[in-house]
Scaffold this active site. Structure first.
Site, PDB file in Angstrom:
ATOM      1  N   ASP A  63     -10.877  67.965 -19.937  1.00  0.00           N
ATOM      2  CA  ASP A  63     -10.973  66.873 -18.959  1.00  0.00           C
ATOM      3  C   ASP A  63      -9.673  66.628 -18.182  1.00  0.00           C
ATOM      4  O   ASP A  63      -9.705  66.424 -16.960  1.00  0.00           O
ATOM      5  CB  ASP A  63     -11.361  65.569 -19.659  1.00  0.00           C
ATOM      6  CG  ASP A  63     -12.779  65.601 -20.215  1.00  0.00           C
ATOM      7  OD1 ASP A  63     -13.571  66.450 -19.760  1.00  0.00           O
ATOM      8  OD2 ASP A  63     -13.085  64.787 -21.111  1.00  0.00           O
ATOM      9  N   GLY A  93     -11.054  76.873 -35.219  1.00  0.00           N
ATOM     10  CA  GLY A  93     -11.421  76.199 -36.460  1.00  0.00           C
ATOM     11  C   GLY A  93     -11.754  74.746 -36.231  1.00  0.00           C
ATOM     12  O   GLY A  93     -11.584  74.195 -35.151  1.00  0.00           O
ATOM     13  N   GLU A 127      -7.761  64.206 -34.834  1.00  0.00           N
ATOM     14  CA  GLU A 127      -6.495  63.596 -34.405  1.00  0.00           C
ATOM     15  C   GLU A 127      -6.617  62.076 -34.392  1.00  0.00           C
ATOM     16  O   GLU A 127      -5.747  61.363 -34.898  1.00  0.00           O
ATOM     17  CB  GLU A 127      -6.119  64.078 -32.998  1.00  0.00           C
ATOM     18  CG  GLU A 127      -5.591  65.500 -32.922  1.00  0.00           C
ATOM     19  CD  GLU A 127      -5.287  65.920 -31.493  1.00  0.00           C
ATOM     20  OE1 GLU A 127      -4.933  67.089 -31.300  1.00  0.00           O
ATOM     21  OE2 GLU A 127      -5.425  65.077 -30.567  1.00  0.00           O
TER      22      GLU A 127
END
Length: 708
Positions: A63, A93, A127
Site C-alpha cells: 500500500d 514464512g 508486528e
C-alpha cells in the site's frame, strides 16, 4: 541538583552518570567500563534493554512503501530520529524474522500505518501484536496512523479488515493438522485483540489532510513524545555538565515570552562549542515548533561560491512549511527567512559564525516569534550585538557564554578514553600522560586527536611523539586553530599575535602595550581584537597577557614557516638553540625583529660560565627591536647594536656601569635585572636631559635593575 553516581548494570560500572534535575532528564556524559575494555554509549530504558532505535515503522509495503511510508521515513531521518524500516519487499514464512522482533523490542516508539491491505499480511499482524505487547510491558510509545481507513473498521474488523480476517480464518479452518489449527486459532485471537486495541488508541487520521503537512505534524509529535534522544546520537561530553545545566536553564526560561533570546557561545577553535551546542540541540529541539542546527557555517561559506545561499536554503527548509525556493539572491532569501521566523517559535543553532554578513543573511532584521531561542557559536565574541537585529526598537535578550578548557582530571579522562579506550591510565604510562595533559591545557580537540594518535602505542613511541610536539604542532590541531588567525582582518593584528606568541605571553599588559606601540604595532586596539577573537585573554590576577599554549605553538609555527631551514631569515627567534647558532655563526639578517637567548637554557649545549659573545654578531640585524640576552658576557662596541631597539633585556649584565654607546634613542624598556651595575648616574643624568652627549634624546619609560 547535580549528582554523580556509580550504577552497576550487568557487572559494568558507569563511572560518570550526570543527572540534571531539569525536566527530570538524565544526561549520560560518559559510560565506560572500569579498566581498559571498550567504552559503551547505550541509553538504557525499558527494564534495562538496550535501545537501538527511536522509532519502528510498521506498514503494508503493497500500500504505502513507495509513497506515504517512504516520505514519513525520510522526514523522520531528516529530523534526526533514528528509525527502523524493513526494506524487504517479499514476506517469507508466516512468522516474523528474528531481526524484526529484535528491532521492535529495541525501539522506544512504534508508528503503525494502518492501510487498506494491512491486515492481509500475517507479518503486519504479528508486528502489531508484538508492538502492543511492548506497549504494556515496556511502556513503548505507540502511534497508529489511519491511512484512508476508518478506525471503526479496524476495531470491528469490517470492510477490508473484515475480508482479510475472513481469509485468515478460512486458511485456519482448512488446516488438517490439529496442532497447527490450534496455533492458528491462538494467533487469530491475538490479531483480533490487537486490531481492537490499536483502534482504541489515540491515533492520527490522514483523511482530508495534505500529506506533507500531516507528516510534519507526525514528526513533531514523535519528537515531543520521545523527549531525550538516544545517547548514541549525542556527542560524548566529559566535564561539561555545568555548561549543559546553564544552557538548559536558559532554554527553559520563559520570562522573555514577548521577544526572543540569543545566546552567544564563544571560545577558541576546538574547545568544544559545536559539541556542546549539538548536545543541547538534540536534547531540547523537540520542545519547539521548528528547529534547525546548521554546522560549520563559516567553512561552508568560504569553501564554496554559493555557500551562504546553501546555508540559507537549509535554514529555510528546516523552519518553513514550504519547499525550498527557486531563489539565487541571498537578499531575497533573507526576506523569506524573516517571514518564516516571524510566524513560528523556533530553536536555531548557527554554528561557527564569523561575519556580520553571515549573521544578517540568516537572521535578517525583523525579529522573531516570541519564545524563540537562538544559539550562535563563534570565535568572535563581539559579533552578535553588531548584527542588524540589535538595531530594532525591541532588541532580543542577549547572553554570552565563554567555553574554556577542561580541568586536569577531566582532561586526563578524555585523553585516556581516546588513547586506551578507558578512563584510567595504563600502568607505567602515568608520567607521559601527565606530560601530554599539561601540553594540551584542557583543550578537548587536542586531547582527542593526540590520544587517538597514541592508541596502542608503547611508552617509547609516546616519549618520541611528545618530543616532536615541542618542535612541530600536530597538523590537525594547527589547522583548526589557524582559522582564527587567518580570519584576522589586519596585518597589524596578525603581527601582534605573533609578537605575543613569541615574546609577550605572560607579560603585564600595560608594559607590553608600551613596547609594542613603540614597535609600530597598534597594540591597544589590537589586543582587544585578539581578545574578542578568543586568541588572547587577560589574567584577572595580575593583568598579564595570556595565550593558550596550543595557540602559542601555532603562532610560533607560523613564524617558523617564514624560513623553515634558515632561522636567521625569520622575523622572530625565541628558541635558544636556534638563537645560539645564529649568533655563533653571525647569520642574523635584517629580517629579524626580535631575538631571545639564554645559554643556560640550551638543550644541546651546556655552559657553566657566562657565554662570551662579540657584539658584531648583531651587525646585520638592522631591524631588531626586541633583544633579550640573559647570562651573556658581551665584548666589542655596542654600536653594533641597531638603533631600532625598543626593548633591551640584559639579565645578569656583568659590568658595573652601562656602556654609553648602547643606542637608546628609541628604547622604551631597559631591563638589567640581576646585574652587577653599581651606579646608574649616567642614565639618570640622561633622563634629566643634561650632560652626556648622545643620551639627550633617550625616551626610556621603564628601567628595571635588580642588584645581585
Amino acid at each position: 541538583m547535580v549528582a554523580k553516581l556509580k550504577v552497576h548494570i550487568n557487572t559494568k560500572i558507569i563511572k560518570s552518570l550526570i543527572i540534571i534535575d531539569t525536566n527530570i532528564r538524565m544526561v549520560i556524559l560518559s559510560e565506560v567500563e572500569q579498566g581498559c575494555s571498550s567504552s559503551s554509549h547505550s541509553h538504557d530504558h525499558n527494564n534495562g534493554k538496550q535501545q537501538r532505535y527511536d522509532v519502528f515503522l510498521s506498514f503494508r509495503g503493497l500500500d504505502t512503501r513507495n509513497s506515504f511510508t517512504d516520505h514519513l521515513y525520510n522526514a523522520l531521518i531528516d529530523a534526526g530520529i533514528n528509525t527502523f524500516l524493513d526494506d524487504e519487499e517479499v514476506e517469507t514464512g508466516e512468522d516474523l524474522k528474528p531481526e524484526l522482533e529484535d528491532a521492535i523490542r529495541s525501539s522506544r516508539a512504534s508508528v503503525i500505518v494502518l492501510s487498506k491491505n494491512y491486515a492481509t499480511s500475517t507479518w503486519c499482524l504479528n508486528e502489531l501484536a508484538l508492538i502492543l505487547d511492548q506497549r504494556l510491558t515496556s511502556d513503548q510509545i505507540v502511534i497508529p496512523i489511519f491511512y484512508h481507513v476508518e478506525p471503526t473498521d479496524v476495531r470491528k474488523q469490517q470492510k477490508s479488515f473484515g475480508d482479510a480476517m475472513a481469509e485468515h480464518r478460512q486458511k485456519m479452518e482448512a488446516e488438517t493438522n490439529a496442532e497447527e489449527r490450534l496455533r492458528w486459532g491462538q494467533k487469530m485471537d491475538g490479531w483480533i485483540k490487537a486490531l481492537t486495541d490499536v483502534a482504541d488508541l489515540k491515533g492520527k487520521d490522514v483523511k482530508g489532510r495534505k500529506e506533507v503537512e500531516f507528516i510534519e505534524e507526525v514528526v513533531t509529535e514523535i519528537r515531543q513524545r520521545l523527549g531525550v534522544p538516544l545517547s548514541d546520537t549525542l556527542p560524548l561530553l566529559i566535564g561539561r555538565y555545568f555548561r549543559i545545566r546553564e544552557i538548559t536553564s536558559w532554554l527553559t526560561d520563559g520570562s522573555s515570552s514577548h521577544t526572543a533570546d540569543i545566546l552567544t557561545v564563544s571560545g577558541m577553535g576546538g574547545i568544544g562549542k559545536t559539541s556542546l551546542a549539538k548536545y543541547v540541540f538534540h536534547s531540547h529541539s523537540h520542545t519547539f515548533d521548528k528547529s534547525s542546527f546548521i554546522e560549520g557555517i563559516n567553512l561552508r561559506c568560504t569553501e564554496k561560491y554559493n555557500g551562504l545561499l546553501d546555508v540559507q536554503t537549509q535554514l529555510y527548509g528546516d523552519i518553513s512549511k514550504r519547499n525550498k525556493l527557486s531563489v539565487h539572491d541571498t537578499c531575497v532569501y533573507t526576506s523569506q527567512i524573516e517571514k518564516a521566523l516571524a510566524g513560528v517559535k523556533v530553536f536555531l543553532i548557527l554554528d561557527d559564525i564569523d561575519s556580520l554578513k553571515q549573521l544578517d543573511a540568516l537572521l535578517g532584521n525583523k525579529g522573531f516569534h516570541p519564545g524563540s531561542k537562538i544559539i550562535i557559536t563563534t570565535r568572535n565574541t563581539s559579533l552578535t550585538e553588531g548584527c542588524a537585529l540589535f538595531n530594532l526598537e525591541v532588541k532580543p535578550r542577549h547572553k554570552t557564554l565563554n567555553v574554556e578548557g577542561l580541568y586536569e582530571t577531566e582532561a586526563l579522562e578524555l585523553l585516556c578514553l581516546n588513547a586506551f579506550k578507558c578512563i584510567d591510565p595504563k600502568q607505567s604510562y602515568e608520567e607521559v600522560i601527565e606530560e601530554l595533559v599539561k601540553y594540551c591545557q584542557g583543550h578537548p580537540l587536542a586531547l582527542e586527536v593526540l590520544g587517538s594518535s597514541l592508541h596502542n602505542k608503547d611508552i617509547a613511541y609516546w616519549n618520541n611523539f611528545i618530543t616532536k610536539l615541542r618542535k612541530e604542532s600536530h597538523l590537525d590541531i594547527k589547522k583548526v586553530l589557524q582559522i582564527s588567525f587567518d580570519s584576522l582582518q589586519s596585518e597589524n593584528d596578525k603581527e601582534l599575535f605573533k609578537h605575543i606568541a613569541c615574546f609577550f605571553n605572560g607579560m603585564d599588559r600595560e608594559i607590553s602595550e608600551q613596547i609594542l606601540e613603540a614597535c609600530n604595532i597598534y597594540a591597544i586596539s589590537g589586543i582587544q581584537n585578539l581578545i574578542e577573537r578568543c586568541l588572547v585573554s587577560i589574567s584577572q590576577w595580575d593583568n598579564s597577557l595570556m595565550m593558550h599554549q596550543l595557540l602559542q605553538e601555532m603562532g610560533k609555527a607560523i613564524v617558523r614557516e617564514e624560513s623553515p631551514g634558515v632561522p636567521g631569515k625569520r622575523s622572530r627567534l625565541w628558541c635558544h638553540d636556534e638563537s645560539f647558532i645564529v649568533l655563533k655563526k653571525k647569520k642574523g639578517t635584517e629580517t629579524l625583529q626580535g631575538l631571545v637567548f639564554d645559554p643556560k637554557l640550551l638543550e644541546k649545549e651546556k655552559f657553566h660560565e657566562p657565554w662570551h659573545l662579540k657584539t658584531d654578531a648583531f651587525s646585520n640585524m638592522d631591524n631588531l627591536m626586541i633583544l633579550q640576552l640573559n647570562n651573556v658576557q658581551l665584548s666589542g662596541s655596542y654600536e653594533n647594536f641597531t638603533e631600532e631597539l625598543r626593548w633591551l633585556c640584559l639579565h645578569g649584565f656583568p659590568m658595573k656601569s652601562i656602556p654609553l654607546d648602547i643606542p637608546m634613542e628609541k628604547l622604551v624598556v631597559l631591563d638589567m635585572s640581576n646585574s652587577k651595575i653599581e651606579s646608574f648616574a649616567a642614565c639618570c643624568t640622561s633622563c634629566n636631559p643634561q650632560p652626556i652627549e648622545g643620551w639627550k634624546k633617550v625616551k626610556i619609560r621603564r628601567i628595571n635593575i635588580e642588584y645581585i
